[in-house]
Write a protein that holds these residues in place. Structure first.
Motif, short mmCIF file in Angstrom:
data_model
loop_
_atom_site.label_atom_id
_atom_site.label_comp_id
_atom_site.label_asym_id
_atom_site.label_seq_id
_atom_site.Cartn_x
_atom_site.Cartn_y
_atom_site.Cartn_z
N ASP A 221 -3.48 6.46 23.57
CA ASP A 221 -3.77 6.99 24.91
C ASP A 221 -3.63 8.51 24.90
O ASP A 221 -2.93 9.08 24.04
N ARG A 222 -4.25 9.14 25.87
CA ARG A 222 -4.16 10.61 25.96
C ARG A 222 -2.70 11.02 26.14
O ARG A 222 -1.96 10.44 26.93
N MET A 223 -2.30 12.03 25.40
CA MET A 223 -0.93 12.52 25.48
C MET A 223 -0.94 14.04 25.56
O MET A 223 -1.91 14.70 25.17
N VAL A 224 0.12 14.61 26.11
CA VAL A 224 0.27 16.06 26.15
C VAL A 224 1.17 16.46 25.00
O VAL A 224 2.29 15.98 24.87
N LEU A 225 0.64 17.34 24.15
CA LEU A 225 1.43 17.85 23.04
C LEU A 225 1.95 19.23 23.45
O LEU A 225 1.20 20.19 23.56
N LYS A 226 3.26 19.29 23.70
CA LYS A 226 3.87 20.53 24.17
C LYS A 226 3.84 21.60 23.07
O LYS A 226 3.81 21.29 21.89
N ALA A 227 3.86 22.85 23.52
CA ALA A 227 3.90 23.96 22.58
C ALA A 227 5.12 23.83 21.67
O ALA A 227 6.23 23.56 22.13
N GLY A 228 4.91 23.97 20.36
CA GLY A 228 6.01 23.88 19.41
C GLY A 228 6.35 22.47 18.98
O GLY A 228 7.16 22.27 18.06
N LYS A 229 5.75 21.46 19.63
CA LYS A 229 6.02 20.07 19.28
C LYS A 229 4.97 19.56 18.30
O LYS A 229 3.94 20.19 18.07
N SER A 230 5.22 18.39 17.74
CA SER A 230 4.27 17.85 16.76
C SER A 230 4.07 16.35 16.95
O SER A 230 4.87 15.67 17.59
N VAL A 231 2.97 15.87 16.40
CA VAL A 231 2.67 14.44 16.42
C VAL A 231 2.13 14.08 15.04
O VAL A 231 1.49 14.91 14.38
N SER A 232 2.40 12.86 14.59
CA SER A 232 1.98 12.45 13.25
C SER A 232 1.17 11.16 13.29
O SER A 232 1.27 10.37 14.23
N PHE A 233 0.40 10.96 12.25
CA PHE A 233 -0.31 9.68 12.09
C PHE A 233 -0.29 9.32 10.61
O PHE A 233 -0.02 10.17 9.74
N GLY A 234 -0.53 8.04 10.32
CA GLY A 234 -0.41 7.57 8.95
C GLY A 234 -1.74 7.26 8.29
O GLY A 234 -2.71 6.85 8.94
N ILE A 235 -1.80 7.49 6.99
CA ILE A 235 -2.94 7.11 6.17
C ILE A 235 -2.43 6.11 5.13
O ILE A 235 -1.44 6.36 4.44
N ASN A 236 -3.06 4.97 5.05
CA ASN A 236 -2.68 3.95 4.06
C ASN A 236 -3.78 3.82 3.01
O ASN A 236 -4.98 3.89 3.35
N TYR A 237 -3.39 3.61 1.79
CA TYR A 237 -4.38 3.46 0.72
C TYR A 237 -3.78 2.57 -0.39
O TYR A 237 -2.56 2.48 -0.55
N PRO A 238 -4.63 1.88 -1.13
CA PRO A 238 -4.12 0.97 -2.17
C PRO A 238 -3.63 1.73 -3.40
O PRO A 238 -4.15 2.80 -3.74
N VAL A 239 -2.61 1.18 -4.01
CA VAL A 239 -2.06 1.78 -5.23
C VAL A 239 -2.93 1.35 -6.42
O VAL A 239 -3.35 0.20 -6.51
N ASP B 53 0.84 -1.21 0.00
CA ASP B 53 0.00 0.00 0.00
C ASP B 53 0.87 1.25 0.00
O ASP B 53 2.03 1.22 0.43
N ALA B 54 0.32 2.32 -0.48
CA ALA B 54 1.00 3.63 -0.40
C ALA B 54 0.57 4.29 0.90
O ALA B 54 -0.43 3.89 1.53
N SER B 55 1.32 5.29 1.34
CA SER B 55 0.97 5.94 2.60
C SER B 55 1.28 7.44 2.59
O SER B 55 2.13 7.92 1.83
N VAL B 56 0.56 8.13 3.43
CA VAL B 56 0.75 9.56 3.62
C VAL B 56 0.86 9.80 5.12
O VAL B 56 0.10 9.21 5.91
N ALA B 57 1.81 10.63 5.52
CA ALA B 57 1.95 10.99 6.95
C ALA B 57 1.36 12.39 7.15
O ALA B 57 1.70 13.32 6.42
N VAL B 58 0.49 12.52 8.12
CA VAL B 58 -0.09 13.82 8.47
C VAL B 58 0.52 14.26 9.79
O VAL B 58 0.55 13.50 10.77
N THR B 59 1.05 15.47 9.81
CA THR B 59 1.71 16.00 11.01
C THR B 59 0.91 17.19 11.55
O THR B 59 0.52 18.08 10.80
N MET B 60 0.69 17.16 12.86
CA MET B 60 -0.01 18.25 13.55
C MET B 60 0.97 18.90 14.52
O MET B 60 1.39 18.29 15.50
N GLU B 61 1.34 20.13 14.22
CA GLU B 61 2.28 20.87 15.08
C GLU B 61 1.50 21.84 15.96
O GLU B 61 0.63 22.57 15.48
N ASN B 62 1.83 21.83 17.25
CA ASN B 62 1.13 22.69 18.21
C ASN B 62 1.70 24.11 18.17
O ASN B 62 2.81 24.36 18.61
N GLY B 63 0.91 25.04 17.64
CA GLY B 63 1.34 26.43 17.58
C GLY B 63 0.84 27.26 18.74
O GLY B 63 1.00 28.49 18.75
#
Length: 228
Positions: free
Chosen positions: A154-172, A113-123
């Motif tokens: 699980d619940r996590m604390v996203l510090k100011a200026g830090k980021s967290v990512s998650f993946g999206i998978n889809y068929p080619v 599968d192909a994948s895309v990473a989505v990143t959320m940065e805390n501004g």
């Protein structure tokens, strides 16, 4: 003549009594009027006292303005803590408007599968998030919602200026056909209702499916690693 004199005298006495009675009535009227003036004056005093009270209120208003100013200081802290902290003093939920959301192609050669990473940065301030983000692909045939896979984060604390990512998978789309054209990506952070649209960085098309389920899946937050 004596009778006439007595009569005149009696008339004089009666007139005198009548005049006295009239004067008494006038005095009483004056007294009432004066008491009415007093009442007016008293009402006027109350009015000016009301004006004084108005001034007092202004003064109290200034004092309360001072309190407001102090309240603003504490209120400001309250607002800060309200926006960034919960009732227990822990950070509040991450809001869409405080996140900088980006997407990039993360496909690895050899994967089925192909994948895309989505990143959320805390501004903004420190905040918390858990579970999954909502993901919809905009296609030429309408929106396609990604299916959630894996154990919710699980619940996590996203510090100011830090980021967290998650993946999206889809068929080619290797069918050789035109497939379903992807025109964009819509992300809704965990626990939020406000979405954010970003450009789709993955392959341009998806294979046509039989409609039995979504060919696109999304992992929990943190499933594509966490940036600094």
């Amino acid at each position: 003549m004596r009778v006439h004199k007595l009569t005149f005298a009696a008339l004089a006495v009666a007139a005198g009594l009548s005049l006295t009675a009239c004067n008494d009535g006038d005095d009483s009227g004056k007294s009432d009027s004066s008491s009415g003036s007093s009442a007016s004056s008293s009402a006027g005093g109350s009015g000016s006292s009301g004006s004084d009270q108005g001034g007092g209120k202004d003064s109290a208003g200034q004092e309360s303005a001072g309190k407001d100013s102090a309240g603003k200081g504490s209120g400001g802290q309250g607002a800060t803590s309200g926006a960034g902290s919960g009732a227990s003093g822990t950070p509040g939920k991450c809001r869409t408007d405080a996140l900088n959301i980006t997407a990039s192609d993360s496909t690895i050669d050899g994967d089925s599968d192909a994948s895309v990473a989505v990143t959320m940065e805390n501004g903004g301030r420190d905040c918390t998030m858990a579970g999954f983000a909502g993901v919809d692909l905009k296609t030429g045939e309408g929106n396609l919602s990604a299916k959630r896979t894996g154990r919710p984060a699980d619940r996590m604390v996203l510090k100011a200026g830090k980021s967290v990512s998650f993946g999206i998978n889809y068929p080619v789309n290797d069918s050789g056909g035109s497939g379903v054209r992807v025109t964009g990506l819509v992300v809704t952070p965990p626990g939020e209702t406000k979405s954010f649209g970003v450009e789709w960085p993955g392959k341009g098309t998806l294979p046509v499916t039989d409609g039995s389920g979504s060919p696109v899946t999304v992992g929990p937050i943190g499933s594509a690693g966490q940036g600094g």
